[in-house]
Design a protein around this motif. Structure first.
Motif, short mmCIF file in Angstrom:
data_model
loop_
_atom_site.label_atom_id
_atom_site.label_comp_id
_atom_site.label_asym_id
_atom_site.label_seq_id
_atom_site.Cartn_x
_atom_site.Cartn_y
_atom_site.Cartn_z
N ALA A 196 9.09 -29.10 -25.34
CA ALA A 196 7.82 -28.65 -24.33
C ALA A 196 8.19 -29.59 -23.04
O ALA A 196 7.92 -29.16 -21.91
CB ALA A 196 6.55 -29.11 -24.88
N SER A 197 8.58 -30.78 -23.13
CA SER A 197 8.78 -31.62 -21.96
C SER A 197 10.06 -31.21 -21.35
O SER A 197 10.07 -31.18 -20.05
CB SER A 197 9.15 -32.99 -22.30
OG SER A 197 7.95 -33.49 -23.14
N LEU A 198 10.94 -30.45 -21.95
CA LEU A 198 12.05 -30.19 -21.23
C LEU A 198 11.82 -28.87 -20.61
O LEU A 198 12.41 -28.54 -19.41
CB LEU A 198 13.22 -29.75 -22.45
CG LEU A 198 14.15 -30.99 -22.86
CD1 LEU A 198 15.11 -30.58 -24.10
CD2 LEU A 198 14.91 -31.52 -21.68
N THR A 199 10.86 -27.98 -20.95
CA THR A 199 10.60 -26.80 -20.42
C THR A 199 9.90 -27.03 -18.87
O THR A 199 10.18 -26.57 -18.03
CB THR A 199 9.56 -26.06 -21.25
OG1 THR A 199 10.16 -25.58 -22.29
CG2 THR A 199 9.16 -24.88 -20.58
N ARG A 200 9.04 -28.21 -18.86
CA ARG A 200 8.50 -28.70 -17.79
C ARG A 200 9.45 -29.41 -16.65
O ARG A 200 9.57 -28.80 -15.86
CB ARG A 200 7.42 -29.77 -18.19
CG ARG A 200 6.66 -30.62 -16.93
CD ARG A 200 5.68 -31.86 -17.21
NE ARG A 200 4.99 -32.15 -16.18
CZ ARG A 200 5.67 -33.11 -15.68
NH1 ARG A 200 6.89 -33.76 -16.09
NH2 ARG A 200 5.09 -33.91 -14.81
N HIS A 201 10.31 -29.97 -17.31
CA HIS A 201 11.58 -30.49 -16.59
C HIS A 201 12.51 -29.54 -16.01
O HIS A 201 12.59 -29.73 -14.72
CB HIS A 201 12.44 -31.35 -17.49
CG HIS A 201 13.67 -32.12 -16.92
ND1 HIS A 201 13.45 -32.96 -15.94
CD2 HIS A 201 15.16 -31.67 -17.31
CE1 HIS A 201 14.93 -33.19 -15.59
NE2 HIS A 201 15.81 -32.45 -16.08
N PHE A 202 12.46 -28.50 -16.64
CA PHE A 202 13.66 -27.35 -16.18
C PHE A 202 12.80 -26.85 -15.00
O PHE A 202 13.31 -26.27 -13.64
CB PHE A 202 13.60 -25.94 -17.13
CG PHE A 202 14.65 -26.63 -18.24
CD1 PHE A 202 15.52 -27.83 -18.16
CD2 PHE A 202 14.74 -25.98 -19.41
CE1 PHE A 202 16.21 -28.24 -19.36
CE2 PHE A 202 15.36 -26.10 -20.34
CZ PHE A 202 16.22 -27.53 -20.38
N TRP A 203 11.54 -26.49 -14.91
CA TRP A 203 10.62 -25.74 -13.93
C TRP A 203 10.12 -26.75 -12.89
O TRP A 203 10.23 -26.15 -11.72
CB TRP A 203 9.55 -24.85 -14.60
CG TRP A 203 10.02 -23.80 -15.32
CD1 TRP A 203 10.50 -23.67 -16.81
CD2 TRP A 203 10.17 -22.49 -15.00
NE1 TRP A 203 10.84 -22.50 -17.02
CE2 TRP A 203 10.56 -21.70 -16.17
CE3 TRP A 203 9.84 -21.81 -13.78
CZ2 TRP A 203 10.70 -20.41 -15.97
CZ3 TRP A 203 9.98 -20.45 -13.54
CH2 TRP A 203 10.31 -19.86 -14.82
N VAL A 204 10.04 -27.83 -13.22
CA VAL A 204 9.62 -28.80 -12.02
C VAL A 204 10.80 -29.13 -11.09
O VAL A 204 10.54 -29.30 -9.87
CB VAL A 204 9.02 -29.97 -12.56
CG1 VAL A 204 8.81 -31.08 -11.47
CG2 VAL A 204 7.49 -29.60 -13.29
N ARG A 205 11.80 -29.47 -11.78
CA ARG A 205 12.92 -29.94 -11.06
C ARG A 205 14.06 -28.47 -10.43
O ARG A 205 14.86 -29.12 -9.85
CB ARG A 205 13.82 -30.62 -11.78
CG ARG A 205 13.04 -32.12 -12.16
CD ARG A 205 13.86 -33.20 -12.76
NE ARG A 205 14.91 -33.77 -11.83
CZ ARG A 205 16.07 -34.67 -12.17
NH1 ARG A 205 16.07 -34.92 -13.50
NH2 ARG A 205 16.84 -34.97 -11.39
N GLY A 206 13.62 -27.67 -10.64
CA GLY A 206 14.32 -26.50 -10.10
C GLY A 206 15.26 -25.80 -11.05
O GLY A 206 15.65 -24.64 -11.06
N GLY A 207 16.00 -26.53 -11.97
CA GLY A 207 16.66 -26.23 -13.12
C GLY A 207 18.10 -25.64 -12.76
O GLY A 207 18.73 -24.98 -13.75
N GLU A 208 18.62 -25.65 -11.55
CA GLU A 208 19.84 -25.13 -11.23
C GLU A 208 21.03 -25.90 -11.39
O GLU A 208 21.02 -27.34 -11.29
CB GLU A 208 19.73 -24.82 -9.54
CG GLU A 208 21.12 -24.26 -9.17
CD GLU A 208 20.96 -23.79 -7.70
OE1 GLU A 208 22.07 -23.67 -7.00
OE2 GLU A 208 19.93 -23.42 -7.20
#
Length: 342
Positions: free
Chosen positions: A190-202
Motif C-alpha cells: 500500500a505504501s508503494l502505491t502511494r509512493h508511485f502516485w505521489v512522486r510521479g512514478g516515471e
C-alpha cells in the motif's frame, strides 16, 4: 527495488538499501515529488562506461542478507546479530505481514480514483492478458511480456515494459503507476502505491549501444542497471553453484554504489527479472516455466525468517492497467479488458 538509495561506501551499501526502502514507504523526500528522472547516459558516456564495467559473474543479492550491521564491522558479532534480528522483526516483518482487513480498506478509501485492481497469481490469465494488451510499436521483442522481480525483497511483484513510451528501440519512458504490481494485502504494498502516485512514478530505461546493458534513471538516481543475459554467460552463487539463467528470458538487475563504481565489489542491490508470460503471434497468452516458479514462491512465501530476509510475494497482487498512449496498439479482442473493475 528497481532503485535503492545511494550508499556512500561499499560497507554501507546494505544500510543505504534499507534507508531507500524506508523512504519509499514513508515518502520522506518531499522535495523530489513529481520531478523528472535524471538524464540517461550519452553515447560517449556509454562507450566509457562499457569499456570499464565488469560483467557480474557472482549472484549474491546484498538485500537478502540481514547481517547488515555485522558486515560494516562497527558492532561485535553478538550485538550485530541482535541488531539485525531486531531489524528483521521490526521493519521487514510488520511491513510484509498481511493485513486483509486494513489494507483493502485503505486502498478503497484513499486510492479509489486510481483504477486499482487485484489479481490472483493462481488464476492470472485474464489480468495477465489485460497487462499485455497495451503494446508500443517500438518495443523490442526481447523486452515484451510480464517480468517477475525474483529476489527483490520489496513488496513489488511483476512489471511490463511493452506498455512504456518507447521513443526509439533504445529508450523507454515507463511509469510505474501502471502495469507494476505490488502485494495487495500488506502495508509495504500500500505504501508503494502511494509512493508511485505521489512522486510521479516515471523511470527512463536506456539501452546501451552494445545492447548488453540497460540504464534505469529516476529522481536524483542514475546508478541502476540491467545486464541483458548473453549466450554463454555463467552466473554462480558464492558457494560455486550455478544459477540457472536463460538468455531472452532472464535479466539481471544491478544497482551499484555509484554510476562509475561498477565492479562486483560495488553492487548494492541485485536480483533476477524473469519473464513469466507473453503473447504469441496469435495473441494467445503463453506462461513460461518462470510462472510455475513464481506461483510456487508465492504459495511458500514467508513473512518472517530469523537470520535471513526470506523470499516473499503475495498470491494477490494490486495494480493499475496502463492507459492508451501514442504509439501503442491494442488488439480488438482485448479492448474490454482495459476497463477497471471494482
Amino acid at each position: 527495488r528497481w532503485h535503492a538509495a545511494r550508499p556512500h561506501s561499499p560497507g554501507g551499501a546494505r544500510h543505504a538499501v534499507l534507508i531507500g526502502m524506508l523512504k519509499a514507504c514513508c515518502c520522506i523526500d518531499s522535495g523530489a515529488i513529481c520531478r523528472k528522472p535524471r538524464p540517461v547516459m550519452t553515447e560517449q558516456e556509454w562507450a566509457a562506461w562499457e569499456a570499464k564495467v565488469r560483467v557480474p559473474t557472482v549472484y549474491d543479492p546484498p538485500q537478502k542478507k540481514v547481517d547488515s550491521f555485522g558486515s560494516c564491522g562497527k558492532l561485535p558479532p553478538s550485538c550485530a546479530q541482535c541488531a539485525t534480528n531486531a531489524l528483521n522483526d521490526c521493519f521487514f516483518c510488520p511491513l510484509r505481514t498481511p493485513c486483509p482487513c486494513v489494507v483493502p480498506c485503505v486502498r478503497c478509501c484513499c486510492y479509489s480514483g486510481l483504477g486499482l485492481q487485484v489479481g490472483s497469481l493462481e488464476s492470472p490469465d485474464d489480468w495477465f492478458k489485460a497487462m499485455l494488451a497495451r503494446e508500443h510499436a517500438k518495443c523490442p521483442d526481447e523486452f515484451k511480456g510480464i517480468w517477475w522481480m525474483k529476489d527483490n525483497v520489496a513488496a513489488e511483484g511483476l512489471f511490463t515494459l511493452s506498455d512504456g513510451d518507447w521513443v526509439s528501440d533504445r529508450l523507454c519512458k515507463k511509469n510505474v503507476r501502471y502495469n507494476w504490481t505490488v502485494d495487495a494485502c500488506n502495508i509495504w504494498g500500500a505504501s508503494l502505491t502511494r509512493h508511485f502516485w505521489v512522486r510521479g512514478g516515471e523511470l527512463h530505461f536506456a539501452i546501451s549501444p552494445s545492447r548488453k546493458w540497460m540504464q534505469i534513471t529516476m529522481i536524483a538516481e542514475d546508478w541502476h542497471f540491467v545486464y541483458i543475459i548473453q549466450p554463454g554467460d555463467v552466473l554462480r552463487r558464492p558457494d560455486g553453484t550455478i544459477v540457472e539463467v536463460t538468455p531472452g528470458e532472464d535479466l539481471l538487475r544491478v544497482s551499484y554504489t555509484s554510476r562509475d563504481s561498477n565492479d562486483e565489489g560495488s553492487i548494492a542491490y541485485q536480483y533476477i527479472a524473469r519473464r513469466v508470460a507473453f503473447l504469441d503471434a496469435g495473441g494467445s497468452l503463453v506462461k513460461t516455466r518462470g510462472y510455475e516458479e513464481l506461483l510456487q514462491a508465492a504459495r511458500e512465501s514467508k513473512t518472517c525468517n530469523r537470520g535471513r530476509v526470506p523470499n516473499h510475494i503475495e498470491i494477490e497482487q494490486a495494480f493499475t492497467l496502463a492507459p492508451e498512449m501514442q504509439g501503442s496498439s491494442v488488439a480488438p479482442e482485448m479492448q474490454s479488458m482495459l476497463s477497471p473493475t471494482a
